[in-house]
Structure formats: structure tokens, C-alpha cells
Enzyme design. Structure first.
Site, PDB file in Angstrom:
ATOM      1  N   ARG A  71      30.038  58.746  46.954  1.00  0.00           N
ATOM      2  CA  ARG A  71      29.909  57.575  46.101  1.00  0.00           C
ATOM      3  C   ARG A  71      30.455  56.334  46.780  1.00  0.00           C
ATOM      4  O   ARG A  71      31.336  56.414  47.631  1.00  0.00           O
ATOM      5  CB  ARG A  71      30.702  57.764  44.805  1.00  0.00           C
ATOM      6  CG  ARG A  71      29.940  58.558  43.782  1.00  0.00           C
ATOM      7  CD  ARG A  71      30.714  58.709  42.504  1.00  0.00           C
ATOM      8  NE  ARG A  71      29.892  59.479  41.582  1.00  0.00           N
ATOM      9  CZ  ARG A  71      30.360  60.263  40.628  1.00  0.00           C
ATOM     10  NH1 ARG A  71      31.662  60.403  40.474  1.00  0.00           N
ATOM     11  NH2 ARG A  71      29.543  60.894  39.834  1.00  0.00           N
ATOM     12  N   GLY A 128      43.839  38.202  40.626  1.00  0.00           N
ATOM     13  CA  GLY A 128      44.208  37.123  41.547  1.00  0.00           C
ATOM     14  C   GLY A 128      43.602  35.782  41.191  1.00  0.00           C
ATOM     15  O   GLY A 128      43.671  34.837  41.983  1.00  0.00           O
ATOM     16  N   THR A 156      54.070  34.821  40.358  1.00  0.00           N
ATOM     17  CA  THR A 156      52.760  35.165  39.794  1.00  0.00           C
ATOM     18  C   THR A 156      52.128  36.224  40.683  1.00  0.00           C
ATOM     19  O   THR A 156      52.291  36.181  41.910  1.00  0.00           O
ATOM     20  CB  THR A 156      51.818  33.943  39.724  1.00  0.00           C
ATOM     21  OG1 THR A 156      50.472  34.399  39.556  1.00  0.00           O
ATOM     22  CG2 THR A 156      51.858  33.096  40.985  1.00  0.00           C
ATOM     23  N   ALA A 215      38.885  49.253  53.236  1.00  0.00           N
ATOM     24  CA  ALA A 215      37.626  49.030  52.505  1.00  0.00           C
ATOM     25  C   ALA A 215      36.471  48.738  53.455  1.00  0.00           C
ATOM     26  O   ALA A 215      36.669  48.154  54.518  1.00  0.00           O
ATOM     27  CB  ALA A 215      37.809  47.860  51.540  1.00  0.00           C
ATOM     28  N   GLU A 216      35.277  49.155  53.041  1.00  0.00           N
ATOM     29  CA  GLU A 216      34.081  48.865  53.844  1.00  0.00           C
ATOM     30  C   GLU A 216      33.668  47.402  53.676  1.00  0.00           C
ATOM     31  O   GLU A 216      33.072  46.807  54.574  1.00  0.00           O
ATOM     32  CB  GLU A 216      32.916  49.785  53.417  1.00  0.00           C
ATOM     33  CG  GLU A 216      32.886  51.139  54.114  1.00  0.00           C
ATOM     34  CD  GLU A 216      34.094  52.012  53.800  1.00  0.00           C
ATOM     35  OE1 GLU A 216      34.659  51.874  52.705  1.00  0.00           O
ATOM     36  OE2 GLU A 216      34.487  52.813  54.672  1.00  0.00           O
ATOM     37  N   ARG A 228      73.598  35.706  37.331  1.00  0.00           N
ATOM     38  CA  ARG A 228      74.818  36.121  38.047  1.00  0.00           C
ATOM     39  C   ARG A 228      75.261  35.080  39.078  1.00  0.00           C
ATOM     40  O   ARG A 228      76.461  34.874  39.275  1.00  0.00           O
ATOM     41  CB  ARG A 228      74.623  37.502  38.681  1.00  0.00           C
ATOM     42  CG  ARG A 228      74.503  38.562  37.585  1.00  0.00           C
ATOM     43  CD  ARG A 228      74.642  39.974  38.058  1.00  0.00           C
ATOM     44  NE  ARG A 228      74.689  40.876  36.909  1.00  0.00           N
ATOM     45  CZ  ARG A 228      74.607  42.180  36.978  1.00  0.00           C
ATOM     46  NH1 ARG A 228      74.481  42.774  38.150  1.00  0.00           N
ATOM     47  NH2 ARG A 228      74.669  42.917  35.885  1.00  0.00           N
ATOM     48  N   ASP A 236      49.105  36.343  41.204  1.00  0.00           N
ATOM     49  CA  ASP A 236      47.902  35.737  41.791  1.00  0.00           C
ATOM     50  C   ASP A 236      48.143  35.162  43.188  1.00  0.00           C
ATOM     51  O   ASP A 236      47.196  34.924  43.928  1.00  0.00           O
ATOM     52  CB  ASP A 236      47.379  34.623  40.879  1.00  0.00           C
ATOM     53  CG  ASP A 236      46.990  35.166  39.513  1.00  0.00           C
ATOM     54  OD1 ASP A 236      46.574  36.338  39.453  1.00  0.00           O
ATOM     55  OD2 ASP A 236      47.116  34.439  38.517  1.00  0.00           O
TER      56      ASP A 236
END
Ligand code: ADP
Length: 323
Positions: A163, A171, A126, A187-188, A26, A128
Site C-alpha cells: 500500500r 503545521g 507552537t 518518505a517517498e 521558579r 506549527d
């Protein structure tokens, strides 16, 4: 003077590529140029798979993941003869400049083509996020949000069973998605290709979390890390006494590529498309269009190819404090 351009998508597909195609077409139309879409990346260039694309042909694609032009990996393009054939195809159609939407490998191809004298502009795309010359690449925001949604879901089921979940994200050799999704998902622990993980320290972190009565633990592993999902699973299988949790592993894989592009990726693709057309209009070739400090930029391929982008140290520090 520019009259005709061509656009292709190459390598791994990324959500947002369609927004970039739409914008390239465009914005080119607004300049009075004709645009050809090339099917299946560099293979289509060699095979001469060109189709004219106008404003209407790119209608209704902005919200779709993947790439309407198709993508491919093409060994032949890595050879000089393959690229000569590609240039012959472009010349036969009277194409004055080519836009390549793709990642690291694809832009190495763009560089090789521009070194042979053909005018090329690349668009950094990308999941990644491993392209030097762009703080973020097209598709990474969508992939990150898909990874985050998965982490949130796994947390729910993990906490019902005490759990620990290992979640492997994509990545390649860049830990961006792992670091960002690990931060956003609380996250731990996070394992990254760029950083050496002391597995004993990671196990201690889990043990401590368990002893403090945490109902779950999430370890986000980058696919390119030494301790990816397979290596972590192996370690925890043979060192069961090192943590209290029952451990499960999920590899997200290509699910991360399949989503509808987020608003950020739709807008970024649109901006990148304009950036590419403006570069062509200025006669600036052999460059990658990216975003740096929130500005659309161009960086010469010679500065992009072969370089790796360092991880954001501040984010890393933050992740270490918050785990
Ligand atoms: P991505 O662009 O997602 O990183 P790849 O690394 O698979 O994907 O590269 C896509 C394509 O780019 C390859 O199949 C090949 O056709 C082309 N390519 C990659 N590296 C080079 C190179 N050094 N020279 C020429 N073409 C290349």
C-alpha cells in the site's frame, strides 16, 4: 523595580508549555518576585482569573503535555477595549510584567498589548514552528516525534499489503513538521505549503517505486499544502492507473499535540522560562524569547509579527535526494 509578574498560555496548546510555566515561576521565585498564573489565556486576563503560583504549585508538571493553566482563543482581546480591560485586570493585581507563552496569533496579541504600553515578554511556543525569531518553537520536537512514530507504524502495515499511505501532519502554513518527519521517516514524497508540488512527478515517483518492487510508499502531506491528504486522495482516486499501489490516507490531527513532552521540549521550555525572566530583569520588553543558532535570544515583536520563516533549503535539497 519588578515585584510581580503574571504568566499565561494562549492559542493552540503545545507539549512543553508546562515546562516553560514551571521555569518562569521558579526563576521568578529565585529573584524574589511573586508570580500569578492566568487561567485560559487572554480570556482569563480580561476576566481577571489570576492565581498565585509558587514553587510547589508547579511541581510535577514538567512531564505533562498540554498546559496546566488552560488555553483559549479570545476574539475580545483583538479589540482595543478588550485589551484595555486586560490591562485594568493586570493593574488591579499590581502586575509589573506579563509572560505570554504561545504561537503566532498569541504573540500578535502580545505585540498589541505592548504597543499599549504594558510590559510583555513572549515565549515562542507552537507545534506549527511558524514563528519568526526562533529556529524551533516549543512543542515542535514532541509533535514531530509523534508524527514519526505514526509514519513508522504505517510503514509496517503498508508493506504487508503493498500500500501507499498518505500521512497528513499539522503545521498550518509551515511545512517544518512535514519536511522533518518525511526525512526522518524515509518518505517517498513530501508535500509542503511553501513549495509547489507537480502532482504528475509525484505520481511518477510512486509508479517507479511500485515497478521497482517496493513493498510500500509513504507520502507525508502538510495540512496547509495544496496537495493535502484530501486533495491527494481525490487525485489518486481519479488517476488509479498513475501508480500501482492501493492508497490509504491517515490524518494525524490533534494526536500530535497530545503527547508527553520530549526531553528536548522539557529543556527548551525551561531555557525559555529563564530567558523570559532575564529579559524582564533587564527591563527588556516587547520581545519574543526564542532560540537561534543554539542560543537563547530575544527579538522585538515588531520584527516577528507578520513575517514568515523560510524553510531550510538544505533540508529540502536533502529530502529531494533521498526520496
Ligand atoms: P496561536 O497563538 O496558537 O497562533 P491563535 O492564532 O488562535 O493561536 O491566537 C490566539 C489568540 O491570540 C487569539 O484568540 C486572540 O485572543 C489573540 N490574537 C491573535 N491575533 C491577535 C491580534 N492581531 N491582536 C490581538 N490579539 C490577537
Amino acid at each position: 523595580m519588578i515585584q510581580r509578574i503574571a504568566v499565561l498560555t494562549s492559542g493552540g496548546d503545545a507539549p512543553g508549555m508546562n515546562g516553560a510555566i514551571r521555569s518562569v515561576v521558579r526563576c521568578a521565585v529565585s529573584k524574589g518576585w511573586t508570580t500569578f498564573g492566568v487561567r485560559n489565556g487572554y480570556q482569563g486576563l480580561i476576566d481577571g482569573l489570576f492565581e498565585p503560583m509558587g514553587t510547589r504549585e508547579v511541581g510535577g508538571i514538567l512531564q505533562r503535555g498540554g498546559t496546566v493553566l488552560g488555553s483559549a482563543r479570545c476574539e475580545e482581546f483583538k479589540t482595543f477595549e478588550g485589551r484595555e480591560q486586560a490591562i485594568r485586570s493586570l493593574n488591579r493585581r499590581g502586575v509589573d510584567a506579563l509572560v505570554v507563552i504561545g504561537g503566532n496569533g498569541s504573540q500578535a496579541g502580545s505585540f498589541a498589548l505592548s504597543e499599549m504600553g504594558f510590559p510583555v515578554v513572549g515565549i515562542a511556543s507552537t507545534i506549527d514552528n511558524d514563528l519568526y525569531g526562533s529556529d524551533v518553537t516549543l512543542g515542535v520536537d514532541t509533535a514531530l516525534n509523534i508524527a514519526l512514530e505514526a509514519i513508522d507504524r504505517l510503514k509496517v502495515t503498508a508493506s504487508s499489503h503493498q500500500r501507499a499511505f498518505i500521512v497528513e501532519v499539522m503545521g498550518r502554513n509551515c511545512g517544518y513538521i512535514a519536511l522533518m518527519s518525511g526525512l526522518a521517516g524515509g518518505a517517498e514524497a513530501i508535500t509542503l505549503p511553501e513549495i509547489d508540488t507537480d502532482i504528475e512527478v509525484l505520481a511518477d515517483t510512486l509508479r517507479l517505486a511500485y515497478e521497482h518492487g517496493k513493498s510500500h510508499a509513504i507520502i507525508v502531506a502538510a495540512e496547509g499544502a495544496k496537495y493535502n491528504a484530501a486533495a491527494l486522495t481525490e487525485y489518486f482516486k481519479t488517476n488509479r492507473d498513475r501508480h500501482g499501489f492501493s492508497v490509504r490516507s491517515t490524518i494525524l490531527g490533534h494526536v500530535q499535540r497530545g503527547g508527553e513532552p520530549t526531553a528536548a521540549d522539557r529543556v527548551l521550555g525551561s531555557k525559555f522560562g529563564l530567558g523570559a525572566i532575564e529579559a524582564i530583569d533587564r527591563g527588556e520588553f516587547g520581545v519574543l524569547v526564542g532560540i537561534q543558532n543554539n542560543q537563547i535570544t530575544t527579538t522585538p515583536f515588531s520584527e516577528v509579527i507578520g513575517k514568515s520563516k523560510p524553510l531550510d533549503e538544505d533540508l529540502l535539497r536533502l529530502a529531494r535526494i533521498l526520496d
